[in-house]
Design a protein around this motif. Structure first.
Motif, PDB file in Angstrom:
ATOM      1  N   TRP A  60     -15.270  24.599 -28.918  1.00  0.00           N
ATOM      2  CA  TRP A  60     -14.202  24.081 -29.463  1.00  0.00           C
ATOM      3  C   TRP A  60     -13.132  23.770 -28.537  1.00  0.00           C
ATOM      4  CZ3 TRP A  60     -14.287  27.930 -34.060  1.00  0.00           C
ATOM      5  CH2 TRP A  60     -15.047  27.676 -34.961  1.00  0.00           C
ATOM      6  N   VAL A  96      -3.255  19.036 -39.014  1.00  0.00           N
ATOM      7  CA  VAL A  96      -4.088  18.817 -37.802  1.00  0.00           C
ATOM      8  C   VAL A  96      -3.997  17.742 -37.280  1.00  0.00           C
ATOM      9  CG1 VAL A  96      -6.626  18.232 -37.111  1.00  0.00           C
ATOM     10  CG2 VAL A  96      -6.177  20.389 -38.507  1.00  0.00           C
ATOM     11  N   ASP A  97      -3.285  16.721 -38.087  1.00  0.00           N
ATOM     12  CA  ASP A  97      -3.106  15.395 -37.507  1.00  0.00           C
ATOM     13  C   ASP A  97      -1.940  15.584 -36.932  1.00  0.00           C
ATOM     14  OD1 ASP A  97      -5.288  14.230 -38.725  1.00  0.00           O
ATOM     15  OD2 ASP A  97      -4.201  13.348 -40.469  1.00  0.00           O
ATOM     16  N   ILE A 118      -2.269  15.577 -28.458  1.00  0.00           N
ATOM     17  CA  ILE A 118      -3.149  15.976 -27.365  1.00  0.00           C
ATOM     18  C   ILE A 118      -3.121  14.861 -26.137  1.00  0.00           C
ATOM     19  CG2 ILE A 118      -5.614  15.883 -26.704  1.00  0.00           C
ATOM     20  CD1 ILE A 118      -6.120  17.266 -29.407  1.00  0.00           C
ATOM     21  N   TYR A 124      -0.662  27.047 -36.439  1.00  0.00           N
ATOM     22  CA  TYR A 124       0.295  25.799 -36.279  1.00  0.00           C
ATOM     23  C   TYR A 124       1.671  25.812 -36.694  1.00  0.00           C
ATOM     24  CZ  TYR A 124       0.809  24.801 -41.340  1.00  0.00           C
ATOM     25  OH  TYR A 124       0.980  24.810 -42.414  1.00  0.00           O
ATOM     26  N   LEU A 136      -4.989  25.133 -32.875  1.00  0.00           N
ATOM     27  CA  LEU A 136      -6.090  24.479 -33.191  1.00  0.00           C
ATOM     28  C   LEU A 136      -7.498  25.189 -33.204  1.00  0.00           C
ATOM     29  CD1 LEU A 136      -5.404  21.246 -31.201  1.00  0.00           C
ATOM     30  CD2 LEU A 136      -5.879  21.246 -33.737  1.00  0.00           C
ATOM     31  N   GLN A 189      -9.857  25.805 -36.697  1.00  0.00           N
ATOM     32  CA  GLN A 189     -11.198  25.215 -36.233  1.00  0.00           C
ATOM     33  C   GLN A 189     -12.142  26.544 -37.034  1.00  0.00           C
ATOM     34  OE1 GLN A 189     -12.974  22.723 -35.564  1.00  0.00           O
ATOM     35  NE2 GLN A 189     -12.165  22.020 -33.458  1.00  0.00           N
ATOM     36  N   LYS A 217      -5.299  18.705 -43.307  1.00  0.00           N
ATOM     37  CA  LYS A 217      -5.421  17.515 -42.630  1.00  0.00           C
ATOM     38  C   LYS A 217      -3.906  17.007 -41.772  1.00  0.00           C
ATOM     39  CE  LYS A 217      -6.587  12.536 -43.075  1.00  0.00           C
ATOM     40  NZ  LYS A 217      -5.383  12.208 -42.256  1.00  0.00           N
ATOM     41  N   ARG A 233      -3.108  16.890 -33.391  1.00  0.00           N
ATOM     42  CA  ARG A 233      -3.874  16.192 -32.437  1.00  0.00           C
ATOM     43  C   ARG A 233      -3.153  14.838 -32.078  1.00  0.00           C
ATOM     44  NH1 ARG A 233      -8.747  17.629 -32.011  1.00  0.00           N
ATOM     45  NH2 ARG A 233      -9.949  19.179 -33.358  1.00  0.00           N
ATOM     46  N   GLU A 248      -3.286  25.188 -28.294  1.00  0.00           N
ATOM     47  CA  GLU A 248      -4.618  25.582 -28.117  1.00  0.00           C
ATOM     48  C   GLU A 248      -5.216  26.581 -29.130  1.00  0.00           C
ATOM     49  OE1 GLU A 248      -5.215  24.168 -23.430  1.00  0.00           O
ATOM     50  OE2 GLU A 248      -5.548  26.439 -24.110  1.00  0.00           O
ATOM     51  N   LEU A 263     -11.523  19.716 -26.755  1.00  0.00           N
ATOM     52  CA  LEU A 263     -10.117  19.559 -27.077  1.00  0.00           C
ATOM     53  C   LEU A 263      -9.722  18.272 -26.163  1.00  0.00           C
ATOM     54  CD1 LEU A 263      -8.069  22.730 -27.516  1.00  0.00           C
ATOM     55  CD2 LEU A 263      -8.841  20.803 -29.260  1.00  0.00           C
TER      56      LEU A 263
END
Length: 740
Positions: A622, A335-336, A342, A657, A593, A597, A332, A339, A590, A626
């Motif tokens: 996926w 990813v947070d 974005i 990441y 992420l 995924q 999390k 994101r 990309e 995005l």
């Protein structure tokens, strides 16, 4: 009292494993209880006799590896059996340090062998790799899942509060315990058996993936029959393509080889659009064409195996399972972090696409930008807007001066290091250069091997590794190599490199410094043995010195005239670097992420992925979700050739990441250097003391705070990428309006 408590705890947990007499544990029956450790034979049985124990490639044949692996595993197995069966109470020294001491011969074999399979492999080495990888996996499973051994480790771990240890001792104890738990030491026998089976198959499948991908990349090089179709390439690039064709038995034609990324360097200069499209298509579809080099079925299997393994540990997915030792700690957080970027990134991509379409229209062309057009028109717009042409600086960057007068000069200014080229050491390929590295006091710090050129026997990308690790326990100094993939100039021509290559050379030497400045007792905690989302940080920071005016003036000189590169040109380069971030940042973003995924799938979700078609469909789903311009900005790595995450049992899985995370640390650190005087010995010493010499001995947030005096900030990264407040939908609309 401390030792008495340790003995009590240990004996309680180890009673079934101990053999004692009525007279108790004595030195005589301890010695008798220990199994004999077999002696190794051959080259790998002892340290190399070369300086710094550097590998002697002249003494090893391909047929030596399998017997040496077998011996190394047998010796370590006996060493571990002796530790596990030791009737003495477990202590830090006789259990944790003893484990650290085990496996020396096996380590020497692996170090040389896997360096070669990455940098200069062949069919024989690939066959050995396929055979030995699952055996190595089983060997380490047998150690990590040895119940007697774990009982001793746990006894020491449970008593840690009562023990007097150095911070590095404590870090090693915690890592040893956590790694064994993560391997399955607390699972039941049935679950452990399943973990072992999964690990064995993962080893086979990921090894096969890497080998298939290397073959697919070589196989899908673009063959061009018409010289005119290569318009835009330099004469040297065309000559290299002709030479490659001749070597492949295609004399009179031209072969443009593929690099490991989606975008290919030639796409920025090839004038013929059909040729660009054909090259992009070769790259994008290299491993999804069916046949022996299609990677889809292996990816499906790897994803399923990882999801099943995570479930055995009670984790919902592989990402949650594998991120236990990361700086970010959990999926999390990672990813947070991504994101949140974005909206600005999407706006930047749309704005830049509109500008490229405007440039295409201005040329009288009747098409809109596609991935195979993007880099060419991005360079045209960059040149027009910033009066900067990336190719115009190439004549100033000769390979050897970039390394010796650029990287080495900067390292002297920051850290007081000096370097001496040497030709007396055996190397695995004639293109490898070697240097002795001297510390600020003139003492020998280690050896450096530099392997710059692209060749079919080398996997793609750039990396650093150790032939010998720094360790006070063993009294060893680091022997480090950097491997790159720079296209080699034709025989007799000056070896020039691009600015991107220049930054990569500085980057990889940043990794090398992390190894050279290691100051640890234990190899496990030494140098670059740090969290996946921290290891790229020191290397990225060192890219900044490539454009430092004082450094630049020392190495960036025109190969014909000797004229120094105008610093104003680099200022233009830095300004221009913020353009095209929709692509350059977007493709990495990309891919990161996409990696998360794949590794967020539950076992049930993973079970729906069986074929190449399933892989491609899920990937497309996926990417489309995005909200980014993925049709024009595809990920840096498509799933089918994402070597970072599928070519080893763990690798960068749920960890790509890290490049973005560590860029946050990097850009904030660059700001610190600028705020504190830049290229100075004081700053270098501070970074060495707080980060580069610490290895994996400290919490990573604490390490960063010790350096910067605060927590890391994301704003410098966004600003450097041109995403800090500039990428708005309004600007994108304005650019679109300009196209009419």
């Amino acid at each position: 009292m401390r030792m008495q408590l340790l003995a009590t705890v240990a004996l309680g947990s180890m009673l079934a494993a101990c053999t004692t007499t009525d007279g108790g544990v004595t030195s005589e029956n301890v010695a008798a209880a220990r199994p004999a450790i077999p002696a190794g034979t051959g080259y790998f049985a002892q340290d190399s006799t070369l300086p710094f124990h550097a590998p002697d490639f002249t003494q090893v044949k391909e047929t030596d590896y399998l017997p040496a692996f077998a011996q190394g595993m047998a010796i370590q197995s006996a060493e571990v059996a002796a530790i596990a069966g030791n009737p003495e109470p477990p202590t830090f020294e006789n259990t944790i340090v003893a484990l650290e001491r085990s496996g020396r011969m096996l380590g020497r074999v692996q170090t040389m062998f896997f360096a070669l399979t990455g940098a200069h492999t062949n069919d024989a080495l690939d066959a050995i790799d396929a055979e030995i990888s699952p055996k190595l996996t089983a060997h380490y499973d047998a150690i990590n899942l040895n119940p007697q051994l774990f009982a001793r480790v746990k006894a020491v771990y449970d008593n840690r509060a009562a023990m007097s240890m150095t911070p590095e001792d404590a870090a090693l104890l915690e890592k040893t315990y956590d790694d064994m738990v993560h391997a399955g030491a607390l699972l039941g026998e049935t679950q452990q058996a399943e973990v072992k089976a999964i690990n064995a198959r993962l080893s086979e499948a990921t090894t096969a993936f890497g080998q298939r991908l290397t073959d697919a990349t070589n196989e899908n090089a673009l063959v061009v029959a018409d010289h005119a179709k290569l318009a835009g390439l330099t004469p040297a690039e065309i000559e290299a393509a002709a030479k490659e064709a001749t070597e492949r038995g295609l004399a009179g034609q031209y072969v443009v080889t593929l690099q490991n990324t989606t975008q290919q360097p030639a796409l920025a200069s090839l004038q013929d659009r059909a040729t660009r499209e054909a090259l992009f298509e070769k790259s994008w579809n290299r491993a999804v064409r069916g046949g022996t080099n299609d990677t889809g079925s292996l990816i499906a299997e790897i994803i399923n195996l990882r999801a099943r393994k995570a479930a055995l540990f009670g984790e919902p997915d592989w990402a949650s399972y594998t991120m236990y030792d990361r700086m970010a700690k959990d999926p999390k957080t990672a990813v947070d972090f991504m994101r949140a970027m974005i909206p600005a990134l999407g706006a930047t991509q749309r704005r830049e696409a509109a500008l490229l379409n405007q440039a295409i229209k201005a040329e009288g062309k009747n098409f809109t930008v596609k991935p195979w057009d993007w880099q060419m028109y991005a360079e045209k717009v960059r040149k027009e807007r910033y009066d900067f042409d990336a190719e115009s600086v190439r004549p100033y960057f000769q390979l050897r001066p970039v390394l010796e007068d650029g990287v080495f000069f900067a390292m002297n200014k920051l850290y007081g290091l000096t370097f001496k080229a040497r030709t007396d050491l055996p190397v695995y390929h004639p293109d490898v250069w070697t240097y002795t590295v001297f510390d600020k006091d003139g003492s020998e710090l280690g050896l450096f091997y530099f392997d710059p050129f692209q060749r079919p026997s080398k996997r793609g990308g750039a990396w650093m590794g150790n032939f010998v690790d720094q360790s006070h326990l063993w009294g060893t100094k680091p022997v480090i190599y950097n491997v790159l993939n720079i296209p080699k100039a034709p025989e007799g021509e000056v070896q020039l490199v691009s600015w991107d290559n220049v930054e990569t050379i500085f980057h990889e030497f940043g990794h090398a410094l992390h190894g050279f400045f290691a100051d640890q007792r234990y190899v496990t905690m030494s140098g670059t043995n740090v969290a996946r989302d921290f290891v790229e940080y020191p290397s990225q920071v060192h890219e900044m010195w490539a454009a430092e005016p004082e450094v630049l003036a020392n190495y960036a000189k025109h190969y014909q005239t000797g004229a120094a590169l105008d610093p104003a040109t680099i200022e233009k380069l830095n300004a221009a670097s913020k353009f095209n971030q929709g692509y350059e940042f977007g493709e990495t973003f990309e891919a990161a992420l996409l990696d998360m995924q794949w590794h967020a799938l539950s076992p049930e979700e993973a079970a729906t992925i069986r074929t190449t078609a399933d892989v491609n469909a899920r990937e497309a789903e996926w990417l489309a979700a995005l909200g980014l311009e993925v049709e024009n900005v595809p990920p840096r790595y498509r799933t089918s050739y994402f070597r970072h995450i599928f070519s080893s049992p763990a690798g960068y899985s749920a960890g790509y990441y890290s490049y973005l995370w560590t860029e946050m640390l990097d850009r904030d650190s660059r700001q610190w250097f600028r705020d504190n005087g830049g290229l100075t010995r004081a700053n270098g010493e501070h970074f060495r003391k707080t980060v580069l010499s610490r290895g994996g001995t400290q919490d990573y947030f604490e390490m960063f705070r010790a350096f910067a005096g605060r927590d890391p900030r994301v704003e410098p990264m966004l600003e450097a990428r041109g995403l800090g407040g500039g990428g708005t939908e309004a600007e994108a609309a304005d650019a679109a309006d300009e196209t009419g």
